[in-house]
Design a protein around this motif. Structure first.
Motif, PDB file in Angstrom:
ATOM      1  N   VAL A   1     -12.104  16.866  -7.961  1.00 10.11           N
ATOM      2  CA  VAL A   1     -11.789  15.672  -8.741  1.00 10.11           C
ATOM      3  C   VAL A   1     -11.393  14.544  -7.799  1.00 10.11           C
ATOM      4  CG1 VAL A   1     -10.315  14.697 -10.553  1.00 10.11           C
ATOM      5  CG2 VAL A   1     -10.982  17.114 -10.654  1.00 10.11           C
ATOM      6  N   VAL A   2     -11.922  13.369  -8.060  1.00  6.07           N
ATOM      7  CA  VAL A   2     -11.483  12.164  -7.370  1.00  6.07           C
ATOM      8  C   VAL A   2     -10.980  11.206  -8.447  1.00  6.07           C
ATOM      9  CG1 VAL A   2     -12.150  10.182  -5.967  1.00  6.07           C
ATOM     10  CG2 VAL A   2     -13.090  12.447  -5.452  1.00  6.07           C
ATOM     11  N   ASP A   3      -9.739  10.819  -8.316  1.00  7.51           N
ATOM     12  CA  ASP A   3      -9.137   9.828  -9.202  1.00  7.51           C
ATOM     13  C   ASP A   3      -8.861   8.584  -8.379  1.00  7.51           C
ATOM     14  OD1 ASP A   3      -8.693  11.340 -11.732  1.00  7.51           O
ATOM     15  OD2 ASP A   3      -7.421  12.573 -10.453  1.00  7.51           O
ATOM     16  N   VAL A   4      -9.255   7.446  -8.891  1.00 12.97           N
ATOM     17  CA  VAL A   4      -8.924   6.169  -8.274  1.00 12.97           C
ATOM     18  C   VAL A   4      -7.986   5.459  -9.237  1.00 12.97           C
ATOM     19  CG1 VAL A   4      -9.786   3.966  -7.391  1.00 12.97           C
ATOM     20  CG2 VAL A   4     -11.156   6.059  -7.103  1.00 12.97           C
ATOM     21  N   LEU A   5      -6.799   5.165  -8.772  1.00 11.41           N
ATOM     22  CA  LEU A   5      -5.782   4.537  -9.607  1.00 11.41           C
ATOM     23  C   LEU A   5      -5.530   3.112  -9.117  1.00 11.41           C
ATOM     24  CD1 LEU A   5      -4.883   7.701  -8.875  1.00 11.41           C
ATOM     25  CD2 LEU A   5      -3.224   7.182 -10.637  1.00 11.41           C
ATOM     26  N   ARG A   6      -5.428   2.188 -10.053  1.00 11.19           N
ATOM     27  CA  ARG A   6      -5.063   0.816  -9.707  1.00 11.19           C
ATOM     28  C   ARG A   6      -3.632   0.590 -10.158  1.00 11.19           C
ATOM     29  NH1 ARG A   6      -4.661  -4.153 -11.977  1.00 11.19           N
ATOM     30  NH2 ARG A   6      -5.546  -3.460 -13.964  1.00 11.19           N
ATOM     31  N   VAL A   7      -2.813   0.128  -9.225  1.00 13.37           N
ATOM     32  CA  VAL A   7      -1.405  -0.129  -9.510  1.00 13.37           C
ATOM     33  C   VAL A   7      -1.208  -1.631  -9.649  1.00 13.37           C
ATOM     34  CG1 VAL A   7       0.953   0.124  -8.647  1.00 13.37           C
ATOM     35  CG2 VAL A   7      -0.730   1.947  -8.250  1.00 13.37           C
ATOM     36  N   ASP A   8      -0.492  -2.027 -10.693  1.00  8.67           N
ATOM     37  CA  ASP A   8      -0.204  -3.437 -10.939  1.00  8.67           C
ATOM     38  C   ASP A   8       1.262  -3.570 -11.312  1.00  8.67           C
ATOM     39  OD1 ASP A   8      -0.613  -6.189 -11.352  1.00  8.67           O
ATOM     40  OD2 ASP A   8      -1.090  -5.877 -13.472  1.00  8.67           O
ATOM     41  N   ASP A   9       1.988  -4.326 -10.538  1.00  8.49           N
ATOM     42  CA  ASP A   9       3.404  -4.599 -10.812  1.00  8.49           C
ATOM     43  C   ASP A   9       4.223  -3.311 -10.964  1.00  8.49           C
ATOM     44  OD1 ASP A   9       5.540  -6.365 -11.094  1.00  8.49           O
ATOM     45  OD2 ASP A   9       5.294  -6.523 -13.274  1.00  8.49           O
ATOM     46  N   GLY A  10       3.959  -2.345 -10.069  1.00  8.14           N
ATOM     47  CA  GLY A  10       4.740  -1.119 -10.059  1.00  8.14           C
ATOM     48  C   GLY A  10       4.373  -0.098 -11.122  1.00  8.14           C
ATOM     49  N   MET A  11       3.253  -0.292 -11.797  1.00 11.41           N
ATOM     50  CA  MET A  11       2.810   0.639 -12.841  1.00 11.41           C
ATOM     51  C   MET A  11       1.333   0.958 -12.636  1.00 11.41           C
ATOM     52  SD  MET A  11       5.563   0.888 -14.744  1.00 11.41           S
ATOM     53  CE  MET A  11       5.111   1.511 -16.339  1.00 11.41           C
ATOM     54  N   VAL A  12       0.925   2.160 -13.023  1.00 12.12           N
ATOM     55  CA  VAL A  12      -0.492   2.516 -12.966  1.00 12.12           C
ATOM     56  C   VAL A  12      -1.180   1.826 -14.135  1.00 12.12           C
ATOM     57  CG1 VAL A  12      -2.180   4.381 -13.069  1.00 12.12           C
ATOM     58  CG2 VAL A  12      -0.014   4.720 -11.848  1.00 12.12           C
TER      59      VAL A  12
ATOM     60  N   THR B   1       0.825  -1.207   0.000  1.00  8.20           N
ATOM     61  CA  THR B   1       0.000   0.000   0.000  1.00  8.20           C
ATOM     62  C   THR B   1       0.857   1.253   0.000  1.00  8.20           C
ATOM     63  OG1 THR B   1      -1.850  -1.113   1.072  1.00  8.20           O
ATOM     64  CG2 THR B   1      -1.746   1.269   1.317  1.00  8.20           C
ATOM     65  N   THR B   2       1.867   1.310   0.877  1.00 10.56           N
ATOM     66  CA  THR B   2       2.740   2.486   0.958  1.00 10.56           C
ATOM     67  C   THR B   2       3.521   2.670  -0.327  1.00 10.56           C
ATOM     68  OG1 THR B   2       2.910   2.228   3.356  1.00 10.56           O
ATOM     69  CG2 THR B   2       4.601   3.559   2.275  1.00 10.56           C
ATOM     70  N   GLU B   3       4.023   1.584  -0.906  1.00 12.62           N
ATOM     71  CA  GLU B   3       4.766   1.671  -2.173  1.00 12.62           C
ATOM     72  C   GLU B   3       3.877   2.227  -3.283  1.00 12.62           C
ATOM     73  OE1 GLU B   3       6.431  -2.147  -3.121  1.00 12.62           O
ATOM     74  OE2 GLU B   3       7.300  -2.343  -1.132  1.00 12.62           O
ATOM     75  N   ASN B   4       2.638   1.760  -3.353  1.00 11.61           N
ATOM     76  CA  ASN B   4       1.724   2.231  -4.391  1.00 11.61           C
ATOM     77  C   ASN B   4       1.389   3.706  -4.203  1.00 11.61           C
ATOM     78  OD1 ASN B   4       1.718  -0.290  -5.563  1.00 11.61           O
ATOM     79  ND2 ASN B   4      -0.160  -0.942  -4.568  1.00 11.61           N
TER      80      ASN B   4
ATOM     81  N   ASP C   1      -3.863  -2.382  -3.872  1.00 14.14           N
ATOM     82  CA  ASP C   1      -3.418  -1.922  -5.185  1.00 14.14           C
ATOM     83  C   ASP C   1      -4.178  -0.702  -5.698  1.00 14.14           C
ATOM     84  OD1 ASP C   1      -5.817  -3.209  -5.709  1.00 14.14           O
ATOM     85  OD2 ASP C   1      -5.054  -4.405  -7.377  1.00 14.14           O
ATOM     86  N   HIS C   2      -5.020  -0.094  -4.858  1.00 12.86           N
ATOM     87  CA  HIS C   2      -5.773   1.101  -5.254  1.00 12.86           C
ATOM     88  C   HIS C   2      -5.304   2.324  -4.467  1.00 12.86           C
ATOM     89  CE1 HIS C   2      -8.489  -1.958  -6.876  1.00 12.86           C
ATOM     90  NE2 HIS C   2      -8.827  -1.008  -7.735  1.00 12.86           N
ATOM     91  N   VAL C   3      -5.167   3.434  -5.183  1.00 12.58           N
ATOM     92  CA  VAL C   3      -4.790   4.708  -4.577  1.00 12.58           C
ATOM     93  C   VAL C   3      -5.839   5.727  -5.012  1.00 12.58           C
ATOM     94  CG1 VAL C   3      -3.020   6.503  -4.405  1.00 12.58           C
ATOM     95  CG2 VAL C   3      -2.345   4.106  -4.679  1.00 12.58           C
ATOM     96  N   MET C   4      -6.377   6.471  -4.042  1.00 10.96           N
ATOM     97  CA  MET C   4      -7.386   7.488  -4.324  1.00 10.96           C
ATOM     98  C   MET C   4      -6.769   8.862  -4.106  1.00 10.96           C
ATOM     99  SD  MET C   4      -9.734   9.890  -3.031  1.00 10.96           S
ATOM    100  CE  MET C   4      -9.568   9.680  -1.300  1.00 10.96           C
ATOM    101  N   VAL C   5      -6.984   9.744  -5.067  1.00  9.99           N
ATOM    102  CA  VAL C   5      -6.483  11.111  -4.979  1.00  9.99           C
ATOM    103  C   VAL C   5      -7.676  12.054  -5.073  1.00  9.99           C
ATOM    104  CG1 VAL C   5      -4.985  12.864  -5.997  1.00  9.99           C
ATOM    105  CG2 VAL C   5      -4.315  10.437  -6.081  1.00  9.99           C
ATOM    106  N   HIS C   6      -7.850  12.880  -4.048  1.00  9.42           N
ATOM    107  CA  HIS C   6      -8.914  13.890  -4.022  1.00  9.42           C
ATOM    108  C   HIS C   6      -8.228  15.237  -4.194  1.00  9.42           C
ATOM    109  CE1 HIS C   6     -11.316  16.641  -1.174  1.00  9.42           C
ATOM    110  NE2 HIS C   6     -11.907  16.680  -2.347  1.00  9.42           N
ATOM    111  N   SER C   7      -8.630  15.994  -5.220  1.00  6.79           N
ATOM    112  CA  SER C   7      -8.016  17.300  -5.455  1.00  6.79           C
ATOM    113  C   SER C   7      -9.070  18.345  -5.790  1.00  6.79           C
ATOM    114  CB  SER C   7      -6.981  17.216  -6.584  1.00  6.79           C
ATOM    115  OG  SER C   7      -7.596  16.862  -7.808  1.00  6.79           O
ATOM    116  N   ARG C   8      -8.687  19.579  -5.584  1.00  5.37           N
ATOM    117  CA  ARG C   8      -9.491  20.722  -6.008  1.00  5.37           C
ATOM    118  C   ARG C   8      -8.660  21.431  -7.062  1.00  5.37           C
ATOM    119  NH1 ARG C   8     -13.849  21.607  -2.556  1.00  5.37           N
ATOM    120  NH2 ARG C   8     -14.087  23.753  -3.225  1.00  5.37           N
ATOM    121  N   ARG C   9      -9.297  21.763  -8.160  1.00  4.79           N
ATOM    122  CA  ARG C   9      -8.582  22.390  -9.269  1.00  4.79           C
ATOM    123  C   ARG C   9      -9.279  23.691  -9.639  1.00  4.79           C
ATOM    124  NH1 ARG C   9      -7.603  16.822 -12.771  1.00  4.79           N
ATOM    125  NH2 ARG C   9      -6.956  15.610 -10.944  1.00  4.79           N
TER     126      ARG C   9
END
Length: 129
Positions: free
Chosen positions: A93-104, A2-5, A74-82
């Motif tokens: 904006v809310v982006d949910v990113l799935r990381v697999d084998d060190g790549m998004v 989790t921390t690595e992702n 393997d999921h990272v959520m980013v909440h931002s204001r733009r």
């Protein structure tokens, strides 16, 4: 994991938000990367990077304030204001990113104009239904 992702996503975003470097950001995306939008459309890595690159001109000067970065497995959520340039609207904006084998591998994106947030909170209020 989790921390690595979470760290990986923060480094990738620093390239994009901090430096506007599309190629450096693209290096964090897997070859089979998919970007998902709320309207059920999706794009490939090449399509999405081209769209982001094209948007950089009109969006030059956009201020991005990352509010939260949360990770679970393997999921990272980013909440931002733009804040869009030239007195354009503020969006959340809310982006949910799935990381697999060190790549998004995937990104799901949700964008809401901040001015519409109050109206969109009413759906769950029993007094409003």
């Amino acid at each position: 994991m989790t921390t690595e992702n979470k760290n990986l996503v923060q480094r990738a975003l620093a390239e994009l938000i901090g430096g506007g470097d599309i190629d450096a950001f693209g290096a964090y995306l897997s070859e089979d990367f998919v970007h998902h939008r709320p309207d059920s459309t999706s794009s490939t890595k090449t399509e999405w990077l081209a769209a982001v690159s094209a948007a950089l001109g009109p969006l030059a000067g956009m201020q991005v304030d990352v509010q939260h970065v949360l990770a679970d497995g393997d999921h990272v959520m980013v909440h931002s204001r733009r804040r869009l340039p030239d007195a354009g609207p503020e969006v959340t904006v809310v982006d949910v990113l799935r990381v697999d084998d060190g790549m998004v591998a995937e990104i799901w994106e949700i964008i809401e104009p901040a001015a519409q947030a109050a109206a969109n909170l009413k759906w769950w209020d029993p007094a409003q239904n």
